[in-house]
Structures are given as C-alpha cells and as structure tokens.
Design a protein around this motif. Sequence first.
Motif, mmCIF file in Angstrom:
data_model
loop_
_atom_site.group_PDB
_atom_site.id
_atom_site.type_symbol
_atom_site.label_atom_id
_atom_site.label_comp_id
_atom_site.label_asym_id
_atom_site.label_seq_id
_atom_site.Cartn_x
_atom_site.Cartn_y
_atom_site.Cartn_z
ATOM 1 N N GLY A 188 0.759 -1.237 0.000
ATOM 2 C CA GLY A 188 0.000 0.000 0.000
ATOM 3 C C GLY A 188 0.790 1.288 0.000
ATOM 4 O O GLY A 188 1.977 1.347 -0.324
ATOM 5 N N GLU A 189 0.095 2.348 0.366
ATOM 6 C CA GLU A 189 0.599 3.716 0.267
ATOM 7 C C GLU A 189 1.911 3.901 1.016
ATOM 8 O O GLU A 189 2.857 4.495 0.506
ATOM 9 C CB GLU A 189 -0.459 4.673 0.817
ATOM 10 N N CYS A 190 1.982 3.408 2.238
ATOM 11 C CA CYS A 190 3.166 3.635 3.065
ATOM 12 C C CYS A 190 4.424 3.082 2.413
ATOM 13 O O CYS A 190 5.458 3.745 2.361
ATOM 14 C CB CYS A 190 2.972 3.001 4.435
ATOM 15 N N SER A 191 4.354 1.891 1.898
ATOM 16 C CA SER A 191 5.535 1.244 1.347
ATOM 17 C C SER A 191 6.009 1.874 0.049
ATOM 18 O O SER A 191 7.215 1.919 -0.214
ATOM 19 C CB SER A 191 5.248 -0.240 1.090
ATOM 20 N N TYR A 192 5.085 2.365 -0.765
ATOM 21 C CA TYR A 192 5.444 2.739 -2.137
ATOM 22 C C TYR A 192 5.284 4.216 -2.466
ATOM 23 O O TYR A 192 5.921 4.706 -3.408
ATOM 24 C CB TYR A 192 4.602 1.912 -3.124
ATOM 25 N N TRP A 193 4.439 4.950 -1.746
ATOM 26 C CA TRP A 193 4.175 6.338 -2.119
ATOM 27 C C TRP A 193 4.128 7.301 -0.941
ATOM 28 O O TRP A 193 3.788 8.466 -1.129
ATOM 29 C CB TRP A 193 2.844 6.428 -2.881
ATOM 30 N N ALA A 194 4.450 6.852 0.250
ATOM 31 C CA ALA A 194 4.312 7.754 1.400
ATOM 32 C C ALA A 194 5.505 7.615 2.342
ATOM 33 O O ALA A 194 6.584 8.128 2.063
ATOM 34 C CB ALA A 194 2.988 7.496 2.121
ATOM 35 N N CYS A 195 5.327 6.912 3.455
ATOM 36 C CA CYS A 195 6.342 6.875 4.519
ATOM 37 C C CYS A 195 7.740 6.552 4.016
ATOM 38 O O CYS A 195 8.689 7.311 4.258
ATOM 39 C CB CYS A 195 5.959 5.841 5.577
ATOM 40 N N MET A 196 7.891 5.445 3.328
ATOM 41 C CA MET A 196 9.227 4.982 2.970
ATOM 42 C C MET A 196 9.903 5.857 1.900
ATOM 43 O O MET A 196 11.024 6.331 2.112
ATOM 44 C CB MET A 196 9.181 3.512 2.553
ATOM 45 N N PRO A 197 9.273 6.116 0.757
ATOM 46 C CA PRO A 197 9.975 6.944 -0.232
ATOM 47 C C PRO A 197 10.168 8.381 0.214
ATOM 48 O O PRO A 197 11.202 8.992 -0.102
ATOM 49 C CB PRO A 197 9.083 6.852 -1.475
ATOM 50 N N SER A 198 9.230 8.961 0.937
ATOM 51 C CA SER A 198 9.395 10.357 1.350
ATOM 52 C C SER A 198 10.558 10.497 2.325
ATOM 53 O O SER A 198 11.364 11.434 2.215
ATOM 54 C CB SER A 198 8.099 10.892 1.966
ATOM 55 N N LYS A 199 10.683 9.565 3.253
ATOM 56 C CA LYS A 199 11.782 9.656 4.216
ATOM 57 C C LYS A 199 13.114 9.333 3.555
ATOM 58 O O LYS A 199 14.156 9.889 3.922
ATOM 59 C CB LYS A 199 11.533 8.721 5.397
ATOM 60 N N ALA A 200 13.095 8.460 2.553
ATOM 61 C CA ALA A 200 14.322 8.188 1.799
ATOM 62 C C ALA A 200 14.777 9.424 1.031
ATOM 63 O O ALA A 200 15.981 9.652 0.866
ATOM 64 C CB ALA A 200 14.103 7.016 0.843
#
Length: 501
Positions: free
Chosen positions: A67-79
């Motif tokens: 979902g969103e966290c893994s691919y378009w939110a939490c993980m990529p934004s913090k990376a």
Amino acid sequence: MSDSASEERPHTRAEEPPRQTGAEQTPLDRTYDVVVIGGGAVGENVAARVVQRGLSALLIEQELLGGECSYWACMPSKALLRPGEVLRAARAVPGAAQAVTGDLDVRAVLERRDAFTSNWNDSSQVRWAEQTGITVARGRGRLDGPRRVVVQLSGDTEERPVEARHAVVLCTGSQPSIPPIPGLRELRPWTSREATSAKEVPKRLAIVGGGVVGCEMAQAWARLGSQVVLLERGERVLEALEPFVGDLLADALRADGVDVRTGVALRSASREGEGPVTLATDDGEITADTVLVATGRAPRTAGLGLETVGLEPDARLDVDDSCRVTAVEGGWLYAAGDVNGRALFTHQGKYQARMCGDAIAARARGEHASPVAWSPFAATADHHAVPAVVFTDPQVATVGYTEAQARDEGISVRAVEHDLGQVAGAALRADGYTGRAKLVVDQERLVVVGFTAVGPEVGELLHAATVAIVGEVPLDRLWHAVPAFPTVSEVWLRLLEAYGL
C-alpha cells in the motif's frame, strides 16, 4: 512480518497503474473466516493477526500489496529527506564540515529511494503474505450484502461471490483531496504519490498546502535543486500544532531556499498547452513547471458497496474502539486505518489492525471482546496519545494534546517550554543547534498529557513522551527517570525543573 504488515514523466499521473509482480492468481474459495478489502499496511496486519489466531483470511488488493506507506508515502518520502538531513548535520560540526566538499548526488538519492520501494514491485510482500497463510486476491472487492463480498480479479470481467463467516474488514485507506479551485484539477497536478515517486527534479515546483506532506516535499525537492514556493492559506505552516513549530520550521525551509508564503490563498490555476503553470493567488501570480497539491486526504470509500449494507455510498464509517462499524447490525463489519478517519498515520492504522484482528478472533471463539477502556481489544491510544513525527530538518515530534487542545477538552493544564539549544547534548550534536520542547501537564492528575519538540532528529525523543502519556506516569515518579548526560533527552530534566520539581 514486514514493517508494512508493515518520471522523465513516467508516474506523473495518479491514474497510471502500479507495477505488480504478475504472479498467478490463487483460486478463491467460496467462504473465508475473514475477508479484508485493501492490502496496505493495515489490511496486511489485520489478515496476519486473524491467521495467527487460527482463522482463514482473504486479502483483496487492486494495486501493490503493502500500500501507500511502502510505495508512495512513509518509505519513499523519508528516503528522499534523509540524505539532505545527513549532509546538513555534517556541515554543522567543525571537522566534519571541512570534509564535505560536494552537494547531494541527485541520481544516488533517487536510486536509494527506489530501492526502499523495491522499484514499485511487491513480490516480497506477496511472498510474505502467502508464507503467513493469507490468501491474496489481485483485484477489486466490494460489499454485496451482509458478510458477502464480490471480487473482480485483475484482468477478469467475472465477479466472484465470497462469504465471510465472521467479519469483513475495510482497509482501503485514504486518497488526496484536491480543493475545488478553478482550473486546478484540470492541470492533473502532482499529489503525494507523484511527489514521492518522480524520476526527475522539477525545475520550478509550487506546493499548495503547508501541512506535513507540503513541508516535507518542499524541503526534499529544494535540497535536490528545485526552486520551490510553498503556499499556505493559514497564518503558519503546520498550523494545528504548537505555534512555535510553524515559526521554526518556516525559518528552516527559507534557509533551504523555499519561498514560504503564509496567509495566501490560491484563486485559480491555468496552463497554456504544454507551457508552464500559472497560479493566481490573492498575493499575485506564480509561475511553475509542476504543482503539488497537499491539502489533506479523504477516506477511500467509493465503490465499496456500502449501500448494500444500509449505509450511504460515501458515508462516514464511525467505529467503536475495536474498529467495528457501529451503524451496521450484526457486528460483522469493521473498518481500520485511514478509512475510518480516526488517526491518519501508518503506525496508528497498524495498531488498530492488531486490536481489530484480536477482537474478531475473540468474538469468533465466542469470547467477550467488549471495546471498553480496560480491554486488550480497544484502540484507546487513538483518543489521547497519537505520536507523530514530521521528518523535515529540523524534525517535529508530537504526542498527545497541544496546550490549546487540552484547554478545549476542559483539562486544567500548565505548560512549560525549554530551549533545546541550551541542552548540553544538543549543543554537542551541532553548532548552532536550534530547537524547542514543550510539556503540557494535567494539573489535577499531575500527569503529562502533551509533548511537542522541534529540532534535529528529535523524533527519537518521542517514545519516552508516548510512554509517559500512555502510562499516566505521575510527575513525582517521572522525576526519577534520570536522563543520561550528555544526551538531548536531558531536556526532560529541564522541562520538569521548569515545572518546579
């Protein structure tokens, strides 16, 4: 379990399909104990929890599992944010600063971001789900009456009926909201998805909205070389938090070259052909190549078949503390995560998923699972102890009430603040360390009910505050939790001293 259970212009349009594994569909049974619609972090956790408790689960997802966290939110934004944070930290320490001779390597930053999203390929998530014992269905699911779901598998026109013996759980998350500003939707602007997955740095980026997404993406892309203007119609960015938060963060964004404009409303948007975008505001016109709309999110409920179970198609899904939808008779429908609107954070959604899964399993066994405050099945932290970090530089860490929110709740409070730059551990961490921390205390119970901090990497201070609030640790006992010297956590001692202990 994974944490999700846990563009030259390729992904610049929200309707482009994500990249799935292409794995063959698992044949579906007619009946499962639990059917979960939505396979993001929350849905994965619900399904895993009930399987661990001995029930069968079908997990339906139309995009990428995780979902969103893994691919378009939490993980990529913090990376995207982390490399700039590290570079700034090195430049703030003499000795290290002299060793830093270059700027961010844009290509390396984007490649690292892509690695954290597995290049938008969810094969590892699918393997995890199948090894856990979850049946995964690629496609769409919608309600079709009590305990009944119809599934349309990807690439198939046929709809297959599935029955849930005990529960159906809606975990469809939320989606970006685009305000009804003339011409804005027609531009097909970036939302958070495009902002975190773009393959090139936009030359001129205009961001509408000074909330978490707007501030994080403003800093990330500015540090990667974009000319960024951030428009916020309120008095300050992150306006819902303590006033000093927005002031300190706006100063930091401006230091990175972001043109922060507060108290400015967008009136219209337009573009001539493939040319630049013109944004008309009440403070003049702005020209940009790319526009990011970051003005909030709304529950994703369209097409879920809510009307087949007596709900309005776009109804608000009110739930009890076990995430059971209160307006549906029979107690079989649940909604967890963003879709119920309680606390729009991945960690809180996964917390709800654990409570929800355990409650479903207990009720399936005929056990008492009342969502009262003392019950292990009650997501009570959603009411008063939601931790959150804004991963800008400086970071913003909050949990519990702001002073204003506590007063609005009728709590008799006293608040104390301390300059983080005066804490020895912070001063050692970086020259010119700038930050602030605030404690909100319930004067009747003498316990902490709110904590806010702004400063480099203060997110790591947050769990101590969360434990103090959730545990309702009395101040005279908290005084004996001695912070190690010299650490930034010494601010706890300074705040308690400011209170008078």
